[in-house]
Write a protein that holds these residues in place. Sequence first.
Motif, PDB file in Angstrom:
ATOM      1  N   LEU A 166       0.845  -1.184   0.000  1.00 15.64           N
ATOM      2  CA  LEU A 166       0.000   0.000   0.000  1.00 15.64           C
ATOM      3  C   LEU A 166       0.883   1.237   0.000  1.00 15.64           C
ATOM      4  O   LEU A 166       1.762   1.377   0.860  1.00 15.64           O
ATOM      5  N   TRP A 167       0.639   2.113  -0.986  1.00 21.22           N
ATOM      6  CA  TRP A 167       1.291   3.423  -1.008  1.00 21.22           C
ATOM      7  C   TRP A 167       0.304   4.434  -0.446  1.00 21.22           C
ATOM      8  O   TRP A 167      -0.782   4.640  -0.991  1.00 21.22           O
ATOM      9  N   ARG A 168       0.664   5.043   0.682  1.00 25.62           N
ATOM     10  CA  ARG A 168      -0.244   5.974   1.369  1.00 25.62           C
ATOM     11  C   ARG A 168       0.566   7.083   2.025  1.00 25.62           C
ATOM     12  O   ARG A 168       1.511   6.803   2.779  1.00 25.62           O
ATOM     13  N   GLY A 169       0.187   8.322   1.740  1.00 28.63           N
ATOM     14  CA  GLY A 169       0.845   9.443   2.388  1.00 28.63           C
ATOM     15  C   GLY A 169       2.346   9.475   2.173  1.00 28.63           C
ATOM     16  O   GLY A 169       3.108   9.770   3.113  1.00 28.63           O
ATOM     17  N   GLN A 170       2.768   9.175   0.952  1.00 26.33           N
ATOM     18  CA  GLN A 170       4.193   9.177   0.584  1.00 26.33           C
ATOM     19  C   GLN A 170       5.004   8.136   1.352  1.00 26.33           C
ATOM     20  O   GLN A 170       6.221   8.271   1.507  1.00 26.33           O
ATOM     21  N   ARG A 171       4.319   7.074   1.813  1.00 25.00           N
ATOM     22  CA  ARG A 171       5.023   5.970   2.472  1.00 25.00           C
ATOM     23  C   ARG A 171       4.547   4.646   1.895  1.00 25.00           C
ATOM     24  O   ARG A 171       3.376   4.511   1.496  1.00 25.00           O
ATOM     25  N   LEU A 172       5.444   3.673   1.848  1.00 25.02           N
ATOM     26  CA  LEU A 172       5.129   2.348   1.332  1.00 25.02           C
ATOM     27  C   LEU A 172       4.980   1.378   2.492  1.00 25.02           C
ATOM     28  O   LEU A 172       5.860   1.274   3.355  1.00 25.02           O
ATOM     29  N   TYR A 173       3.850   0.655   2.510  1.00 26.22           N
ATOM     30  CA  TYR A 173       3.581  -0.335   3.552  1.00 26.22           C
ATOM     31  C   TYR A 173       3.428  -1.711   2.904  1.00 26.22           C
ATOM     32  O   TYR A 173       2.723  -1.843   1.903  1.00 26.22           O
ATOM     33  N   GLN A 174       4.070  -2.707   3.485  1.00 26.38           N
ATOM     34  CA  GLN A 174       3.846  -4.086   3.044  1.00 26.38           C
ATOM     35  C   GLN A 174       2.719  -4.658   3.897  1.00 26.38           C
ATOM     36  O   GLN A 174       2.890  -4.911   5.089  1.00 26.38           O
ATOM     37  N   LEU A 175       1.555  -4.861   3.281  1.00 29.30           N
ATOM     38  CA  LEU A 175       0.395  -5.335   4.028  1.00 29.30           C
ATOM     39  C   LEU A 175       0.470  -6.831   4.307  1.00 29.30           C
ATOM     40  O   LEU A 175       0.066  -7.293   5.375  1.00 29.30           O
ATOM     41  N   SER A 176       0.934  -7.598   3.347  1.00 29.68           N
ATOM     42  CA  SER A 176       1.031  -9.042   3.534  1.00 29.68           C
ATOM     43  C   SER A 176       2.356  -9.398   4.204  1.00 29.68           C
ATOM     44  O   SER A 176       3.314  -8.621   4.184  1.00 29.68           O
ATOM     45  N   ARG A 177       2.384 -10.573   4.793  1.00 29.29           N
ATOM     46  CA  ARG A 177       3.590 -11.065   5.464  1.00 29.29           C
ATOM     47  C   ARG A 177       3.923 -12.409   4.847  1.00 29.29           C
ATOM     48  O   ARG A 177       3.085 -13.317   4.837  1.00 29.29           O
ATOM     49  N   ASP A 178       5.147 -12.544   4.329  1.00 32.46           N
ATOM     50  CA  ASP A 178       5.518 -13.749   3.585  1.00 32.46           C
ATOM     51  C   ASP A 178       5.345 -15.015   4.411  1.00 32.46           C
ATOM     52  O   ASP A 178       5.749 -15.062   5.589  1.00 32.46           O
ATOM     53  N   HIS A 179       4.769 -16.028   3.800  1.00 34.35           N
ATOM     54  CA  HIS A 179       4.743 -17.366   4.388  1.00 34.35           C
ATOM     55  C   HIS A 179       5.912 -18.146   3.794  1.00 34.35           C
ATOM     56  O   HIS A 179       5.762 -18.942   2.866  1.00 34.35           O
ATOM     57  N   SER A 180       7.091 -17.883   4.330  1.00 36.58           N
ATOM     58  CA  SER A 180       8.330 -18.479   3.828  1.00 36.58           C
ATOM     59  C   SER A 180       9.228 -18.857   4.993  1.00 36.58           C
ATOM     60  O   SER A 180       9.061 -18.359   6.116  1.00 36.58           O
ATOM     61  N   LEU A 181      10.182 -19.741   4.712  1.00 41.73           N
ATOM     62  CA  LEU A 181      11.133 -20.124   5.757  1.00 41.73           C
ATOM     63  C   LEU A 181      11.949 -18.912   6.201  1.00 41.73           C
ATOM     64  O   LEU A 181      12.250 -18.762   7.390  1.00 41.73           O
ATOM     65  N   GLN A 182      12.303 -18.056   5.279  1.00 41.43           N
ATOM     66  CA  GLN A 182      13.063 -16.858   5.638  1.00 41.43           C
ATOM     67  C   GLN A 182      12.319 -16.027   6.672  1.00 41.43           C
ATOM     68  O   GLN A 182      12.890 -15.630   7.698  1.00 41.43           O
ATOM     69  N   GLN A 183      11.042 -15.768   6.435  1.00 35.99           N
ATOM     70  CA  GLN A 183      10.256 -14.980   7.386  1.00 35.99           C
ATOM     71  C   GLN A 183      10.102 -15.718   8.707  1.00 35.99           C
ATOM     72  O   GLN A 183      10.143 -15.108   9.785  1.00 35.99           O
ATOM     73  N   GLN A 184       9.940 -17.030   8.637  1.00 34.74           N
ATOM     74  CA  GLN A 184       9.805 -17.828   9.853  1.00 34.74           C
ATOM     75  C   GLN A 184      11.071 -17.751  10.694  1.00 34.74           C
ATOM     76  O   GLN A 184      11.001 -17.620  11.933  1.00 34.74           O
ATOM     77  N   LEU A 185      12.234 -17.812  10.053  1.00 37.71           N
ATOM     78  CA  LEU A 185      13.504 -17.711  10.778  1.00 37.71           C
ATOM     79  C   LEU A 185      13.650 -16.328  11.426  1.00 37.71           C
ATOM     80  O   LEU A 185      14.135 -16.204  12.551  1.00 37.71           O
ATOM     81  N   MET A 186      13.212 -15.310  10.722  1.00 33.41           N
ATOM     82  CA  MET A 186      13.273 -13.963  11.282  1.00 33.41           C
ATOM     83  C   MET A 186      12.349 -13.822  12.484  1.00 33.41           C
ATOM     84  O   MET A 186      12.688 -13.160  13.476  1.00 33.41           O
ATOM     85  N   ASP A 187      11.184 -14.458  12.419  1.00 34.21           N
ATOM     86  CA  ASP A 187      10.203 -14.335  13.496  1.00 34.21           C
ATOM     87  C   ASP A 187      10.567 -15.169  14.715  1.00 34.21           C
ATOM     88  O   ASP A 187      10.443 -14.713  15.857  1.00 34.21           O
ATOM     89  N   THR A 188      10.985 -16.423  14.490  1.00 36.59           N
ATOM     90  CA  THR A 188      11.183 -17.360  15.597  1.00 36.59           C
ATOM     91  C   THR A 188      12.595 -17.348  16.170  1.00 36.59           C
ATOM     92  O   THR A 188      12.776 -17.623  17.349  1.00 36.59           O
ATOM     93  N   GLN A 189      13.592 -17.053  15.335  1.00 36.83           N
ATOM     94  CA  GLN A 189      14.978 -17.088  15.808  1.00 36.83           C
ATOM     95  C   GLN A 189      15.609 -15.703  15.858  1.00 36.83           C
ATOM     96  O   GLN A 189      16.810 -15.577  16.097  1.00 36.83           O
ATOM     97  N   ARG A 190      14.803 -14.681  15.610  1.00 35.88           N
ATOM     98  CA  ARG A 190      15.256 -13.290  15.693  1.00 35.88           C
ATOM     99  C   ARG A 190      16.459 -13.026  14.783  1.00 35.88           C
ATOM    100  O   ARG A 190      17.333 -12.218  15.114  1.00 35.88           O
ATOM    101  N   LEU A 191      16.487 -13.686  13.638  1.00 31.83           N
ATOM    102  CA  LEU A 191      17.570 -13.446  12.694  1.00 31.83           C
ATOM    103  C   LEU A 191      17.294 -12.168  11.914  1.00 31.83           C
ATOM    104  O   LEU A 191      16.144 -11.782  11.699  1.00 31.83           O
ATOM    105  N   THR A 192      18.364 -11.505  11.487  1.00 30.38           N
ATOM    106  CA  THR A 192      18.195 -10.370  10.585  1.00 30.38           C
ATOM    107  C   THR A 192      17.798 -10.905   9.207  1.00 30.38           C
ATOM    108  O   THR A 192      17.926 -12.098   8.917  1.00 30.38           O
ATOM    109  N   ARG A 193      17.316  -9.998   8.350  1.00 28.96           N
ATOM    110  CA  ARG A 193      16.939 -10.408   6.999  1.00 28.96           C
ATOM    111  C   ARG A 193      18.138 -11.008   6.264  1.00 28.96           C
ATOM    112  O   ARG A 193      18.014 -12.012   5.566  1.00 28.96           O
ATOM    113  N   GLN A 194      19.303 -10.393   6.437  1.00 30.35           N
ATOM    114  CA  GLN A 194      20.493 -10.892   5.763  1.00 30.35           C
ATOM    115  C   GLN A 194      20.878 -12.282   6.268  1.00 30.35           C
ATOM    116  O   GLN A 194      21.268 -13.165   5.491  1.00 30.35           O
TER     117      GLN A 194
END
Length: 243
Positions: free
Chosen positions: A127-155
Amino acid sequence: MNQLRDPCRSAGRTERGRTRARNEDAFLDCPQHGCWAVADGMGGHRAGDVASQWVISSLAALPRQSNFDQRLKAVRHCLRILDSRLGRALPLNASAPYAIMGSTVVALLLEGNRAACIWAGDSRCYLWRGQRLYQLSRDHSLQQQLMDTQRLTRQQAQSHPAARSLTRALGGRQPLMLEVLELCTRPGDVFLLCSDGLYQGLGLDALGRALSRGAPGQVVDRLFTEVLRGPAADDLTAVVVQP
């Protein structure tokens, strides 16, 4: 039966990735029914292109419901039925016990000032709103799961060899858990639905610049121009909606 008073402006486009034999993406651009979607057939699996087209054609065939809540319920029911059908489409056998026919999906419903995003997988809604970009959906991927559960950075999470593996999708041989986000629209909002082949080829700044001005068709062309300057190995699809 209620009708949309002012159909939204929208545009969509899909192209085969440069290293792909066929395009496994598909999209729905249906402003007259206030419904848009992107589906990405699961790469490396059998009949991914058939699966994504099946998702889109099924959503396109839904009858117009009398109100927004019924429409949302119908979309969710449709996707659950599709998940079951896709899960049975390829019989299990000893030579290919893990063969599946599946697809991601992200869908957007709009009516009046109400919006709902429904998804499973890693195709996204922005969503582009008020000159800002928002990601509304949240990936259902192992990468996102690792970031959520193991507090890993994106990199750190991206370095995992199976980072791009999906944890949810239609036809995944597991009970489907759809995610839904509802919100109210505001004047000037712009929505972007896209497959991973598009957003992986662009940074957030480039996405925001593309969405910040112009009619939907111009925005789509600008996005594709930016992505196609790079390798564009994966299929890429974008649908832009201006309520």
